[in-house]
Design an enzyme around this catalytic site. Structure first.
Site, PDB file in Angstrom:
ATOM      1  N   HIS A  60      28.218  54.444 -14.406  1.00 37.72           N
ATOM      2  CA  HIS A  60      29.190  54.817 -13.391  1.00 37.72           C
ATOM      3  C   HIS A  60      29.784  53.525 -12.832  1.00 37.72           C
ATOM      4  O   HIS A  60      29.282  52.434 -13.108  1.00 37.72           O
ATOM      5  CB  HIS A  60      28.532  55.644 -12.271  1.00 37.72           C
ATOM      6  CG  HIS A  60      27.416  54.941 -11.580  1.00 37.72           C
ATOM      7  ND1 HIS A  60      26.099  55.285 -11.730  1.00 37.72           N
ATOM      8  CD2 HIS A  60      27.420  53.882 -10.742  1.00 37.72           C
ATOM      9  CE1 HIS A  60      25.345  54.486 -11.005  1.00 37.72           C
ATOM     10  NE2 HIS A  60      26.121  53.615 -10.395  1.00 37.72           N
TER      11      HIS A  60
HETATM   12  P1  TYD Z   1      21.371  57.727 -10.005  1.00 41.97           P
HETATM   13  O1  TYD Z   1      22.647  57.414  -9.307  1.00 41.97           O
HETATM   14  O2  TYD Z   1      21.413  58.729 -11.112  1.00 41.97           O
HETATM   15  O3  TYD Z   1      20.674  56.395 -10.534  1.00 41.97           O
HETATM   16  P2  TYD Z   1      21.233  55.296 -11.588  1.00 41.97           P
HETATM   17  O4  TYD Z   1      22.424  54.660 -10.993  1.00 41.97           O
HETATM   18  O5  TYD Z   1      20.130  54.304 -11.746  1.00 41.97           O
HETATM   19  O6  TYD Z   1      21.489  55.988 -12.895  1.00 41.97           O
HETATM   20  O7  TYD Z   1      20.327  58.214  -8.907  1.00 41.97           O
HETATM   21  C1  TYD Z   1      19.159  58.962  -9.220  1.00 41.97           C
HETATM   22  C2  TYD Z   1      18.814  59.859  -8.029  1.00 41.97           C
HETATM   23  O8  TYD Z   1      18.464  59.092  -6.879  1.00 41.97           O
HETATM   24  C3  TYD Z   1      19.955  60.749  -7.621  1.00 41.97           C
HETATM   25  O9  TYD Z   1      19.408  62.018  -7.319  1.00 41.97           O
HETATM   26  C4  TYD Z   1      20.504  60.124  -6.351  1.00 41.97           C
HETATM   27  C5  TYD Z   1      19.303  59.422  -5.772  1.00 41.97           C
HETATM   28  N1  TYD Z   1      19.642  58.192  -5.059  1.00 41.97           N
HETATM   29  C6  TYD Z   1      19.414  58.126  -3.703  1.00 41.97           C
HETATM   30  O10 TYD Z   1      18.948  59.092  -3.051  1.00 41.97           O
HETATM   31  N2  TYD Z   1      19.722  56.967  -3.047  1.00 41.97           N
HETATM   32  C7  TYD Z   1      20.224  55.891  -3.696  1.00 41.97           C
HETATM   33  O11 TYD Z   1      20.484  54.853  -3.054  1.00 41.97           O
HETATM   34  C8  TYD Z   1      20.462  55.961  -5.105  1.00 41.97           C
HETATM   35  C9  TYD Z   1      21.038  54.801  -5.872  1.00 41.97           C
HETATM   36  C10 TYD Z   1      20.140  57.144  -5.743  1.00 41.97           C
END
Ligand code: TYD
Length: 148
Positions: A60
């Site tokens: 992303h």
């Molecule tokens: P995600 O954005 O998919 O992680 P990555 O960028 O590593 O692929 O996030 C995974 C899960 O964690 C999603 O349910 C959102 C949650 N999350 C939070 O609650 N707080 C945060 O700061 C982040 C980055 C994710």
């Protein structure tokens, strides 16, 4: 359909930052202070760990978020893409931070099983700031390149 004018001037910047390591007989210590070792005010910290084999994360971009990625243990790679140029970084030492500012598509991959990837961010979690669709990212990145 009418298009709303936007005042956002997108940034896109990636930098490798090297931290000062305080080593003595006992071992080593790294301190990260806001606006000194990291060029922003830290509002959020999260860790990625226990990543399963061959899994990739990220995939992303953010509109305005500033982040710094530090691999505290093990290793992983980060692919960054500003819409024109893609670059990969190996993070395998805690004395390096990968600073990512703004409109950069990022993908984390090749995690070692023991990898602990710490991410510092300049704002709290906001789904609004995410761009999860690559085609939408390219559209915004094209506009950024055009406006530069
Ligand atoms: P995600 O954005 O998919 O992680 P990555 O960028 O590593 O692929 O996030 C995974 C899960 O964690 C999603 O349910 C959102 C949650 N999350 C939070 O609650 N707080 C945060 O700061 C982040 C980055 C994710």
């Amino acid at each position: 359909m009418e298009r709303r004018p936007t005042t956002i001037k997108y940034k896109a910047e990636v930098k490798v930052l090297k931290f000062n390591v305080n080593t003595d007989d006992r071992g080593s210590l790294i301190a990260i202070e806001k606006n000194k070792d990291v060029p922003f005010d830290i509002k959020r910290v999260y860790f990625i760990f226990d990543t399963k084999p061959n899994m990739e994360r990220g995939k992303h971009a953010h509109k305005v978020l500033q982040q710094m990625l530090v691999c505290l243990n093990g290793r992983c790679k980060v692919r960054v893409d500003d819409g024109k140029v893609k670059e990969s970084f190996l993070l395998d030492t805690p004395n390096i931070g990968l600073y990512i500012n703004g409109l950069i598509w990022r993908e984390m991959y090749d995690f070692s099983p023991d990898c602990v990837l710490m991410v510092l961010a300049d704002s709290q979690y906001s789904e609004e700031d995410y761009i999860r669709n690559y085609a939408s990212f390219i559209k915004l990145a094209d506009r950024r390149h055009y406006e530069q």
